[in-house]
Design a protein around this motif. Structure first.
Motif, PDB file in Angstrom:
ATOM      1  N   GLU A  47      -5.601  -1.084   2.274  1.00  0.00           N
ATOM      2  CA  GLU A  47      -6.130  -0.180   1.263  1.00  0.00           C
ATOM      3  C   GLU A  47      -5.568   1.236   1.430  1.00  0.00           C
ATOM      4  OE1 GLU A  47     -10.602   0.602   0.207  1.00  0.00           O
ATOM      5  OE2 GLU A  47     -10.214  -1.571   0.279  1.00  0.00           O
ATOM      6  N   ALA A  48      -5.522   1.688   2.680  1.00  0.00           N
ATOM      7  CA  ALA A  48      -5.072   3.055   2.955  1.00  0.00           C
ATOM      8  C   ALA A  48      -3.564   3.225   2.797  1.00  0.00           C
ATOM      9  CB  ALA A  48      -5.502   3.464   4.366  1.00  0.00           C
ATOM     10  N   TYR A  49      -2.801   2.219   3.256  1.00  0.00           N
ATOM     11  CA  TYR A  49      -1.349   2.404   3.361  1.00  0.00           C
ATOM     12  C   TYR A  49      -0.511   1.445   2.521  1.00  0.00           C
ATOM     13  CZ  TYR A  49      -2.652   5.198   7.434  1.00  0.00           C
ATOM     14  OH  TYR A  49      -3.193   6.137   8.258  1.00  0.00           O
ATOM     15  N   GLY A  50      -1.148   0.475   1.877  1.00  0.00           N
ATOM     16  CA  GLY A  50      -0.420  -0.583   1.177  1.00  0.00           C
ATOM     17  C   GLY A  50       0.702  -0.101   0.268  1.00  0.00           C
ATOM     18  N   GLN A  51       0.441   0.974  -0.469  1.00  0.00           N
ATOM     19  CA  GLN A  51       1.438   1.496  -1.407  1.00  0.00           C
ATOM     20  C   GLN A  51       2.404   2.486  -0.756  1.00  0.00           C
ATOM     21  OE1 GLN A  51       1.501   0.237  -4.621  1.00  0.00           O
ATOM     22  NE2 GLN A  51      -0.063  -1.069  -3.709  1.00  0.00           N
ATOM     23  N   HIS A  52       2.150   2.812   0.509  1.00  0.00           N
ATOM     24  CA  HIS A  52       2.866   3.936   1.118  1.00  0.00           C
ATOM     25  C   HIS A  52       3.751   3.574   2.299  1.00  0.00           C
ATOM     26  CE1 HIS A  52       0.329   6.473  -1.345  1.00  0.00           C
ATOM     27  NE2 HIS A  52      -0.731   5.868  -0.844  1.00  0.00           N
ATOM     28  N   ILE A  53       3.615   2.357   2.843  1.00  0.00           N
ATOM     29  CA  ILE A  53       4.348   2.048   4.078  1.00  0.00           C
ATOM     30  C   ILE A  53       5.854   2.156   3.862  1.00  0.00           C
ATOM     31  CG2 ILE A  53       2.588   0.664   5.214  1.00  0.00           C
ATOM     32  CD1 ILE A  53       4.081  -1.850   4.129  1.00  0.00           C
ATOM     33  N   PRO A  54       6.564   2.542   4.913  1.00  0.00           N
ATOM     34  CA  PRO A  54       6.069   2.869   6.252  1.00  0.00           C
ATOM     35  C   PRO A  54       5.449   4.265   6.346  1.00  0.00           C
ATOM     36  CG  PRO A  54       8.446   3.114   6.169  1.00  0.00           C
ATOM     37  CD  PRO A  54       8.022   2.572   4.827  1.00  0.00           C
ATOM     38  N   VAL A  55       4.494   4.389   7.256  1.00  0.00           N
ATOM     39  CA  VAL A  55       3.840   5.671   7.523  1.00  0.00           C
ATOM     40  C   VAL A  55       3.821   5.881   9.037  1.00  0.00           C
ATOM     41  CG1 VAL A  55       1.718   7.037   7.340  1.00  0.00           C
ATOM     42  CG2 VAL A  55       2.358   5.475   5.483  1.00  0.00           C
ATOM     43  N   MET A  56       4.276   7.053   9.462  1.00  0.00           N
ATOM     44  CA  MET A  56       4.262   7.419  10.878  1.00  0.00           C
ATOM     45  C   MET A  56       3.060   8.330  11.100  1.00  0.00           C
ATOM     46  SD  MET A  56       6.335   7.116  13.566  1.00  0.00           S
ATOM     47  CE  MET A  56       7.129   7.967  14.912  1.00  0.00           C
ATOM     48  N   GLN A  57       2.288   8.057  12.150  1.00  0.00           N
ATOM     49  CA  GLN A  57       1.107   8.865  12.449  1.00  0.00           C
ATOM     50  C   GLN A  57       1.155   9.351  13.892  1.00  0.00           C
ATOM     51  OE1 GLN A  57      -2.819   6.940  12.906  1.00  0.00           O
ATOM     52  NE2 GLN A  57      -3.541   8.353  11.327  1.00  0.00           N
ATOM     53  N   ARG A  58       0.769  10.635  14.073  1.00  0.00           N
ATOM     54  CA  ARG A  58       0.698  11.212  15.417  1.00  0.00           C
ATOM     55  C   ARG A  58      -0.665  10.951  16.012  1.00  0.00           C
ATOM     56  NH1 ARG A  58       3.483  16.635  13.780  1.00  0.00           N
ATOM     57  NH2 ARG A  58       1.399  17.348  13.306  1.00  0.00           N
ATOM     58  N   ASP A  59      -0.697  10.504  17.271  1.00  0.00           N
ATOM     59  CA  ASP A  59      -1.965  10.291  17.970  1.00  0.00           C
ATOM     60  C   ASP A  59      -2.741  11.603  18.143  1.00  0.00           C
ATOM     61  OD1 ASP A  59      -1.462   7.604  18.243  1.00  0.00           O
ATOM     62  OD2 ASP A  59      -1.072   7.662  20.393  1.00  0.00           O
ATOM     63  N   ILE A  60      -2.028  12.660  18.488  1.00  0.00           N
ATOM     64  CA  ILE A  60      -2.712  13.885  18.923  1.00  0.00           C
ATOM     65  C   ILE A  60      -3.571  14.526  17.840  1.00  0.00           C
ATOM     66  CG2 ILE A  60      -0.748  15.422  18.486  1.00  0.00           C
ATOM     67  CD1 ILE A  60      -1.819  16.761  21.265  1.00  0.00           C
ATOM     68  N   ASP A  61      -3.115  14.500  16.579  1.00  0.00           N
ATOM     69  CA  ASP A  61      -3.897  15.151  15.517  1.00  0.00           C
ATOM     70  C   ASP A  61      -4.107  14.260  14.288  1.00  0.00           C
ATOM     71  OD1 ASP A  61      -1.331  15.173  14.509  1.00  0.00           O
ATOM     72  OD2 ASP A  61      -1.259  17.322  14.126  1.00  0.00           O
ATOM     73  N   GLY A  62      -3.591  13.035  14.348  1.00  0.00           N
ATOM     74  CA  GLY A  62      -3.787  12.116  13.227  1.00  0.00           C
ATOM     75  C   GLY A  62      -2.936  12.428  12.004  1.00  0.00           C
ATOM     76  N   LYS A  63      -2.088  13.447  12.096  1.00  0.00           N
ATOM     77  CA  LYS A  63      -1.243  13.825  10.959  1.00  0.00           C
ATOM     78  C   LYS A  63      -0.261  12.697  10.644  1.00  0.00           C
ATOM     79  CE  LYS A  63       1.524  17.759   9.324  1.00  0.00           C
ATOM     80  NZ  LYS A  63       1.221  17.553   7.918  1.00  0.00           N
ATOM     81  N   GLU A  64       0.016  12.515   9.350  1.00  0.00           N
ATOM     82  CA  GLU A  64       0.867  11.411   8.912  1.00  0.00           C
ATOM     83  C   GLU A  64       2.123  11.896   8.208  1.00  0.00           C
ATOM     84  OE1 GLU A  64      -2.863   8.362   8.135  1.00  0.00           O
ATOM     85  OE2 GLU A  64      -2.145   9.641   6.518  1.00  0.00           O
ATOM     86  N   LEU A  65       3.179  11.143   8.408  1.00  0.00           N
ATOM     87  CA  LEU A  65       4.447  11.383   7.725  1.00  0.00           C
ATOM     88  C   LEU A  65       4.726  10.150   6.874  1.00  0.00           C
ATOM     89  CD1 LEU A  65       7.007  13.190   7.449  1.00  0.00           C
ATOM     90  CD2 LEU A  65       7.992  11.866   9.337  1.00  0.00           C
ATOM     91  N   PHE A  66       4.736  10.357   5.559  1.00  0.00           N
ATOM     92  CA  PHE A  66       4.917   9.249   4.633  1.00  0.00           C
ATOM     93  C   PHE A  66       6.384   9.067   4.276  1.00  0.00           C
ATOM     94  CE2 PHE A  66       0.497  10.304   4.179  1.00  0.00           C
ATOM     95  CZ  PHE A  66      -0.117   9.085   3.935  1.00  0.00           C
ATOM     96  N   TRP A  67       6.789   7.831   4.108  1.00  0.00           N
ATOM     97  CA  TRP A  67       8.129   7.499   3.634  1.00  0.00           C
ATOM     98  C   TRP A  67       8.292   8.035   2.225  1.00  0.00           C
ATOM     99  CZ3 TRP A  67      12.048   5.643   6.418  1.00  0.00           C
ATOM    100  CH2 TRP A  67      13.186   5.216   5.736  1.00  0.00           C
ATOM    101  N   PRO A  68       9.453   8.522   1.795  1.00  0.00           N
ATOM    102  CA  PRO A  68      10.701   8.509   2.553  1.00  0.00           C
ATOM    103  C   PRO A  68      10.834   9.710   3.494  1.00  0.00           C
ATOM    104  CG  PRO A  68      11.102   9.319   0.341  1.00  0.00           C
ATOM    105  CD  PRO A  68       9.632   8.962   0.423  1.00  0.00           C
TER     106      PRO A  68
END
Length: 86
Positions: A47-68
Motif C-alpha cells: 500500500e505504501a510503496y507499491g506505486q513507488h518502488i524502488p524506495v531507499m530509506q535511512r534507518d537513522i531518520d526514516g527519510k526516503e529517497l524515491f525512484w528515479p
C-alpha cells in the motif's frame, strides 16, 4: 571499529528498476548495511510503496529517497545519513 550505516531498499522480485537501484547501491563509495525488503509479503508495504518502488530509506531518520535517482543523488542521500550519525 567500523560503523555500518543502515539503509533499507524496498522493492520486489522481478522489478527491473529495483535491480537498477540495487546496482547503484553496490557502486556507493562508502560502506552501507543494506537490507533488501520485498514489499510483496507485507500488505501495508504494498500500500505504501507499491506505486513507488524502488524506495531507499535511512534507518537513522526514516527519510526516503524515491525512484528515479542516480548514483550522485544516492551518494548524497547516504552521506547525509552518515553525517546525522556522527
Amino acid at each position: 571499529m567500523m560503523i555500518e550505516h543502515g539503509f533499507i531498499l524496498y522493492g520486489s522480485e522481478g522489478c527491473h528498476l529495483c535491480e537498477d537501484a540495487l546496482a547503484l547501491c553496490q557502486q556507493l563509495p562508502m560502506p552501507v548495511m543494506l537490507t533488501i525488503v520485498d514489499i510483496v509479503d507485507e500488505e501495508d508495504l504494498v500500500e505504501a510503496y507499491g506505486q513507488h518502488i524502488p524506495v531507499m530509506q535511512r534507518d537513522i531518520d526514516g527519510k526516503e529517497l524515491f525512484w528515479p535517482f542516480d548514483l550522485e543523488q544516492l551518494t548524497q542521500f547516504v552521506a547525509q545519513g552518515i553525517a546525522l550519525e556522527s
